[in-house]
Write a protein that holds these residues in place. Structure first.
Motif, PDB file in Angstrom:
ATOM      1  N   CYS A 247       0.841  -1.192   0.000  1.00 24.93           N
ATOM      2  CA  CYS A 247       0.000   0.000   0.000  1.00 24.93           C
ATOM      3  C   CYS A 247       0.882   1.249   0.000  1.00 24.93           C
ATOM      4  O   CYS A 247       1.891   1.312   0.712  1.00 24.93           O
ATOM      5  CB  CYS A 247      -0.925   0.007   1.220  1.00 24.93           C
ATOM      6  SG  CYS A 247      -1.987   1.467   1.322  1.00 24.93           S
ATOM      7  N   PHE A 248       0.484   2.217  -0.824  1.00 26.58           N
ATOM      8  CA  PHE A 248       1.188   3.496  -0.889  1.00 26.58           C
ATOM      9  C   PHE A 248       0.151   4.616  -0.843  1.00 26.58           C
ATOM     10  O   PHE A 248      -0.972   4.474  -1.331  1.00 26.58           O
ATOM     11  CB  PHE A 248       2.003   3.612  -2.178  1.00 26.58           C
ATOM     12  CG  PHE A 248       3.125   2.619  -2.269  1.00 26.58           C
ATOM     13  CD1 PHE A 248       4.404   2.952  -1.826  1.00 26.58           C
ATOM     14  CD2 PHE A 248       2.906   1.357  -2.787  1.00 26.58           C
ATOM     15  CE1 PHE A 248       5.431   2.023  -1.900  1.00 26.58           C
ATOM     16  CE2 PHE A 248       3.928   0.431  -2.874  1.00 26.58           C
ATOM     17  CZ  PHE A 248       5.205   0.768  -2.426  1.00 26.58           C
ATOM     18  N   LEU A 249       0.549   5.726  -0.260  1.00 27.64           N
ATOM     19  CA  LEU A 249      -0.350   6.869  -0.098  1.00 27.64           C
ATOM     20  C   LEU A 249       0.213   8.064  -0.860  1.00 27.64           C
ATOM     21  O   LEU A 249       1.395   8.414  -0.697  1.00 27.64           O
ATOM     22  CB  LEU A 249      -0.497   7.222   1.380  1.00 27.64           C
ATOM     23  CG  LEU A 249      -0.837   6.053   2.330  1.00 27.64           C
ATOM     24  CD1 LEU A 249      -0.795   6.523   3.782  1.00 27.64           C
ATOM     25  CD2 LEU A 249      -2.201   5.459   1.995  1.00 27.64           C
ATOM     26  N   LEU A 250      -0.622   8.685  -1.679  1.00 25.33           N
ATOM     27  CA  LEU A 250      -0.222   9.901  -2.399  1.00 25.33           C
ATOM     28  C   LEU A 250      -1.167  11.030  -2.011  1.00 25.33           C
ATOM     29  O   LEU A 250      -2.391  10.914  -2.219  1.00 25.33           O
ATOM     30  CB  LEU A 250      -0.298   9.695  -3.919  1.00 25.33           C
ATOM     31  CG  LEU A 250       0.714   8.747  -4.567  1.00 25.33           C
ATOM     32  CD1 LEU A 250       0.499   8.730  -6.083  1.00 25.33           C
ATOM     33  CD2 LEU A 250       2.137   9.150  -4.254  1.00 25.33           C
ATOM     34  N   PRO A 251      -0.657  12.122  -1.452  1.00 23.92           N
ATOM     35  CA  PRO A 251      -1.527  13.256  -1.127  1.00 23.92           C
ATOM     36  C   PRO A 251      -1.994  13.948  -2.407  1.00 23.92           C
ATOM     37  O   PRO A 251      -1.597  13.580  -3.513  1.00 23.92           O
ATOM     38  CB  PRO A 251      -0.611  14.158  -0.294  1.00 23.92           C
ATOM     39  CG  PRO A 251       0.774  13.804  -0.714  1.00 23.92           C
ATOM     40  CD  PRO A 251       0.742  12.348  -1.064  1.00 23.92           C
ATOM     41  N   HIS A 252      -2.827  14.946  -2.262  1.00 29.59           N
ATOM     42  CA  HIS A 252      -3.307  15.694  -3.423  1.00 29.59           C
ATOM     43  C   HIS A 252      -2.131  16.423  -4.072  1.00 29.59           C
ATOM     44  O   HIS A 252      -1.264  16.948  -3.382  1.00 29.59           O
ATOM     45  CB  HIS A 252      -4.381  16.702  -2.982  1.00 29.59           C
ATOM     46  CG  HIS A 252      -5.136  17.309  -4.116  1.00 29.59           C
ATOM     47  ND1 HIS A 252      -4.648  18.359  -4.857  1.00 29.59           N
ATOM     48  CD2 HIS A 252      -6.353  16.999  -4.644  1.00 29.59           C
ATOM     49  CE1 HIS A 252      -5.520  18.677  -5.800  1.00 29.59           C
ATOM     50  NE2 HIS A 252      -6.573  17.864  -5.692  1.00 29.59           N
ATOM     51  N   PRO A 253      -2.081  16.477  -5.424  1.00 27.48           N
ATOM     52  CA  PRO A 253      -0.928  17.113  -6.086  1.00 27.48           C
ATOM     53  C   PRO A 253      -0.866  18.618  -5.911  1.00 27.48           C
ATOM     54  O   PRO A 253       0.186  19.229  -6.165  1.00 27.48           O
ATOM     55  CB  PRO A 253      -1.131  16.743  -7.573  1.00 27.48           C
ATOM     56  CG  PRO A 253      -2.588  16.457  -7.703  1.00 27.48           C
ATOM     57  CD  PRO A 253      -2.992  15.854  -6.389  1.00 27.48           C
TER      58      PRO A 253
END
Length: 481
Positions: A247-253
């Protein structure tokens, strides 16, 4: 001739070198919702002799539309291109406009079906080479589109990939869990035990400051607790606990990525840049351990993919019984496969039937076997879609009846031919016995000096001939009446 083939291959390689890289559509949907495979594109991409014998890594990404799938794939492509050139892994210059698969922020999607990059990235590692293919999909989890088409499109993406990215908005929802459950069941049915490598990529993560591996692990642990309570997704639960799923988390760009944006790194928030770089680097470094395997766990090369793709497209095309969820389609596929097994079993049964059974008796035997197989199929049906089950049962019953009628039409001829052979053999045996008796009577006749005794011998001989005629008539009448 060999020289001509070599020159042709060299010319193809040179043309490929000259042709700019670009995306091509591998699978598209028509107006009736059917999936269509571009065979020319498949052959052109996978059977090029430069790399057709290399092991393959197939990266697919699925998820809701307009959630940055193509955007992400283009940055992955930049990293792979730098690796292919033997350079340090990079996402490109900060002011470099993003190019590759069509992408743009907003509500209108630009990708329909499954697209792929027109050539693989050839990466060298420890004396070997691997061909890395990128596949981008749109419409796989599109709620506004035809449900069955979306499910089939997702199934195809799941089946093709050796590494799958589930692109999730904010958090895992029931839709993604449904598709993941189907994906993992398909792994058991159509691939090795650990068929694929799965990344759950959560986009627009709420905390732009906390998105690292430990936070992602904590998030997955919370999802595991929820799944334990509902007990609805056993395969997903197993997967989240395994090492095959990450699992990986990407915040809003950030607000810099707008409709007018060119997708440049400098337009993104720094937190997003950092998390994007971390994820992409982690992904591309693992391609060597995520190559495509067949159901026996053997390595597949690029040349294997077109036929494998065609076969699975045929499986999907057969799914005409209706379904409204990913797991319903999986059960429909499994039931369809078992229907084929039942038909094969019936065919084998008919082949093994003895040829000398009387046709009326054979009709009873075959009818009983057909009923037995229908009941066996009914008891083995999986899933809860009653209408689909009824349609399949009716379909199978029709197919078995058609096969029975053909068998019963052909069987009397087969019966008579074999019966005639047995009859002739039997009668020849009787003829031998009767002939011996007649011959013995003749010998006795010749040896009798007394007229009365000669008369007795003649009666023996003529009786043998009469018996032979009677037996022949009885046997032939029995078989051909």
């Amino acid at each position: 001739m060999e020289q001509g083939v070599k020159e042709r291959d060299t010319m193809q390689e040179n043309l490929m070198d000259m042709e700019p890289d670009h995306p091509i559509q591998l699978v598209w949907t028509d107006g009736f919702g059917r999936l269509n495979l571009d065979l020319f594109a498949a052959y052109d991409c996978f059977l090029n002799k430069r790399y057709s014998n290399y092991p393959v890594f197939l990266l697919c990404i699925i998820g809701e539309k307009r959630r940055g799938k193509s955007f992400l794939m283009n940055y992955i492509m930049r990293a792979l291109r730098s690796m292919e050139m033997g350079e340090e892994i990079t996402l490109g210059a900060a002011d470099e406009p993003l190019k590759g698969f069509d992408w743009s922020p907003g509500t209108e999607s630009t990708t329909k079906g499954i697209w792929m990059w027109n050539r693989p990235f050839l990466l060298n590692h420890k004396g070997g080479t691997i061909a890395v293919f990128l596949l981008d999909s749109e419409g796989s989890l599109d709620i506004g589109s035809d449900r069955e088409t979306c499910i089939k499109l997702s199934a195809l993406s799941l089946f093709l990939s050796s590494h799958l990215i589930f692109n999730v908005a904010s958090n895992l929802k029931e839709t993604e869990l449904d598709y993941m459950e189907m994906y993992l069941n398909m792994g058991d049915e159509y691939g090795p035990t650990n068929l694929q490598h799965l990344d759950i990529l959560v986009r627009d993560w709420y905390n732009s400051k906390k998105w690292d591996r430990d936070v992602a692990r904590s998030y997955i642990n919370l999802e595991i607790e929820k799944l334990h309570k509902c007990n609805s997704y056993p395969k997903v639960l197993w997967s989240l606990k395994s090492n095959q799923t990450r699992c990986f988390l990407l915040p809003h760009p950030g607000k810099g990525i707008t409709v007018e944006s060119e997708g440049r790194l400098q337009d993104m928030d720094e937190d997003f840049q950092e998390s994007l770089r971390y994820y992409v680097f982690e992904l591309v470094k693992r391609v060597w351990t995520h190559i495509k395997l067949n159901i026996n766990g053997e390595t597949l090369t690029s040349a294997h993919i077109p036929s494998m793709l065609q076969d699975f497209m045929e499986v999907l095309d057969q799914q005409t019984y209706g379904f409204s969820s990913p797991m319903e389609m999986f059960y429909a596929m499994k039931n369809q496969k078992f229907m084929g097994d039942i038909e094969n079993e019936f065919e084998e049964f008919l082949k093994n039937q003895p040829s000398l059974t009387l046709p009326p008796t054979m009709r009873v035997i075959v009818s009983e076997k057909s009923s037995e197989l229908l009941q066996k199929f009914k008891q083995s049906l999986q899933g809860s879609n009653a209408s689909s089950h009824n349609a399949m049962l009716k379909d199978l019953e029709t197919r078995l009846l058609e096969r029975q009628e053909k068998f019963h039409t052909d069987f009397p001829t087969r019966f008579k031919m074999n019966a005639a052979g047995v009859c002739i053999t039997a009668c020849l045996g009787v003829y031998g016995v009767m002939g011996a008796a007649a011959a013995q009577g003749t010998v006795v006749l010749a040896a009798q000096p007394v007229v009365g005794e000669k008369a007795v011998a003649m009666e023996v001989a003529s009786g043998a001939v009469s018996m032979f005629t009677t037996v022949m008539s009885a046997v032939l009448g029995r078989f051909f009446r």
